[in-house]
Design an enzyme around this catalytic site. Structure first.
Site, PDB file in Angstrom:
ATOM      1  N   LYS A 197       0.840  -1.201   0.000  1.00 20.47           N
ATOM      2  CA  LYS A 197       0.000   0.000   0.000  1.00 20.47           C
ATOM      3  C   LYS A 197       0.874   1.249   0.000  1.00 20.47           C
ATOM      4  O   LYS A 197       0.653   2.187  -0.756  1.00 20.47           O
ATOM      5  CB  LYS A 197      -0.943  -0.027   1.219  1.00 20.47           C
ATOM      6  CG  LYS A 197      -2.053  -1.064   1.081  1.00 20.47           C
ATOM      7  CD  LYS A 197      -2.820  -1.312   2.372  1.00 20.47           C
ATOM      8  CE  LYS A 197      -3.861  -2.423   2.139  1.00 20.47           C
ATOM      9  NZ  LYS A 197      -4.604  -2.804   3.332  1.00 20.47           N
TER      10      LYS A 197
ATOM     11  N   ASP B  83     -11.066   3.201   4.274  1.00 17.85           N
ATOM     12  CA  ASP B  83     -11.596   1.837   4.194  1.00 17.85           C
ATOM     13  C   ASP B  83     -13.120   1.811   4.132  1.00 17.85           C
ATOM     14  O   ASP B  83     -13.708   0.768   3.825  1.00 17.85           O
ATOM     15  CB  ASP B  83     -11.185   1.060   5.458  1.00 17.85           C
ATOM     16  CG  ASP B  83     -10.019   0.128   5.221  1.00 17.85           C
ATOM     17  OD1 ASP B  83      -9.904  -0.405   4.105  1.00 17.85           O
ATOM     18  OD2 ASP B  83      -9.240  -0.077   6.173  1.00 17.85           O
TER      19      ASP B  83
ATOM     20  N   GLN C 249      -4.839  -1.556   9.648  1.00 16.37           N
ATOM     21  CA  GLN C 249      -4.801  -2.873   9.016  1.00 16.37           C
ATOM     22  C   GLN C 249      -5.420  -3.931   9.935  1.00 16.37           C
ATOM     23  O   GLN C 249      -5.075  -4.017  11.116  1.00 16.37           O
ATOM     24  CB  GLN C 249      -3.338  -3.244   8.665  1.00 16.37           C
ATOM     25  CG  GLN C 249      -3.181  -4.513   7.869  1.00 16.37           C
ATOM     26  CD  GLN C 249      -3.739  -4.440   6.456  1.00 16.37           C
ATOM     27  OE1 GLN C 249      -3.807  -3.377   5.855  1.00 16.37           O
ATOM     28  NE2 GLN C 249      -4.132  -5.576   5.912  1.00 16.37           N
TER      29      GLN C 249
HETATM   30  N1  GUN Z   1      -7.187  -6.690   5.971  1.00 13.94           N
HETATM   31  C1  GUN Z   1      -7.511  -7.376   4.853  1.00 13.94           C
HETATM   32  N2  GUN Z   1      -8.145  -6.568   3.970  1.00 13.94           N
HETATM   33  C2  GUN Z   1      -8.227  -5.348   4.552  1.00 13.94           C
HETATM   34  C3  GUN Z   1      -8.767  -4.102   4.134  1.00 13.94           C
HETATM   35  O1  GUN Z   1      -9.326  -3.936   3.034  1.00 13.94           O
HETATM   36  N3  GUN Z   1      -8.648  -3.083   5.029  1.00 13.94           N
HETATM   37  C4  GUN Z   1      -8.045  -3.230   6.234  1.00 13.94           C
HETATM   38  N4  GUN Z   1      -7.994  -2.169   7.041  1.00 13.94           N
HETATM   39  N5  GUN Z   1      -7.535  -4.381   6.652  1.00 13.94           N
HETATM   40  C5  GUN Z   1      -7.626  -5.432   5.808  1.00 13.94           C
END
Ligand code: GUN
Length: 296
Positions: A54, A121, A98
């Site tokens: 990311k 998100d 995350q």
């Molecule tokens: N863990 C797996 N996919 C995601 C996501 O799209 N956002 C977040 N914050 N954690 C994740």
């Protein structure tokens, strides 16, 4: 029929290039560089890879990005303090916590601590509510990526029967909201199934569009797929494979080889939905930066 394989990496690259161009134009007009901070708590191996990817994607576009790596034993209040600081930081337009978090932390309280305007998100209850009401708000990245894939591939959703396997807050519920929304990429008849659904194979056999997000390797069998259906596989499961160089490999929630014979189009794992998630995260970050400027 042998299905067309949907190239998620190519569609994600196209989407990223559009976001890069949009950000360049926004920067030229406003002087603002979009910024994303990812908080990771503990050392979940897959999460560490996702988080690095990311940040790398942001840096490649010349954006501001940081990873806030916190100890697995970090207290709730320590993470809240970091979130509070990022909420106030004008360089930061997007904050991503995350998941999964180590046990003992209140995930919901932390997600609610992130300002809805910086919630890239789309997990804050305010943004979940807005999605459900059809109001503009950041939409969870994987569901948004799935809708984009379908639209870019020219797959009509209007009036089609879409079956979703999985009712998670991350994927199942928001993708259902998107597909039933009025307008382009929506207007589907949506059925959300889960581990307790009875007669699942027969429900799946009616699907024009199948979205599998249940987190179990090769759960969906080829015999469940209607001829000509579109199959979107959200699963990322590591399974043992003595023939693979690492002794294991990634597979989806759908038996790819079996489903390929029945479907008209199918996403592979890896290289299908996965790359779209990051592309949509950057899209959401740019949108949050634009909203921040409007509100300033
Ligand atoms: N863990 C797996 N996919 C995601 C996501 O799209 N956002 C977040 N914050 N954690 C994740």
């Amino acid at each position: 029929m042998t299905a067309r394989i949907i190239d998620g990496a190519a569609i994600a690259a196209l989407s990223l290039s559009r976001t890069a161009a949009g950000a360049a134009e926004f920067r030229a007009q406003s002087g603002v560089v979009p910024g994303l901070v990812v908080i990771i708590v503990g050392e979940h191996p897959a999460s560490q890879v996702y988080v690095r990817n990311k940040r790398k994607a942001c840096l490649e576009l010349g954006w501001f990005s940081e990873i806030r790596a916190m100890h697995a034993a970090a207290a709730q209040v320590e993470i809240e303090t970091v979130i509070d600081e990022l909420n106030e930081d004008p360089r930061v337009h997007g904050i991503l916590l995350q998941l999964p978090l180590p046990q003992g932390l209140s995930e919901q309280a932390l997600l609610e601590r992130i300002r809805p305007e910086k919630d890239v998100d789309g997990f804050h209850p305010v943004n979940v509510g807005k999605l459900s009401l059809g109001l503009p708000a950041p939409v969870p990245c994987t569901p948004l990526g799935i809708q984009r894939l379908l639209m870019e591939e020219g797959i009509e959703t209007r009036g089609r029967f879409a079956v979703i396997i999985g009712r998670s807050n991350l994927v199942g519920k928001p993708v259902a909201q998107l597909l039933m929304r009025k307008g382009a990429g929506g207007d589907a008849t949506v059925c959300v199934c889960h581990s307790r659904s009875e007669g699942l194979p027969d429900i799946v056999r009616r699907a024009d569009i199948l979205i599998a997000a249940i987190g179990q390797p090769r759960f969906v069998k080829g015999s469940w797929i209607k001829s000509g259906a579109v199959v979107i596989d959200v699963g990322i499961n590591r399974v043992d494979d003595p023939a693979a160089p690492k002794g294991s490999r990634l597979v989806g929630d759908v038996d790819f080889e079996e489903a390929r014979d029945a479907a008209s189009a199918i996403t592979p794992v890896p290289g299908g939905v996965g790359p779209m998630t990051i592309a949509m995260l950057l899209h959401n970050t740019l949108e949050c930066a634009k909203t921040a400027l409007q509100n300033s």
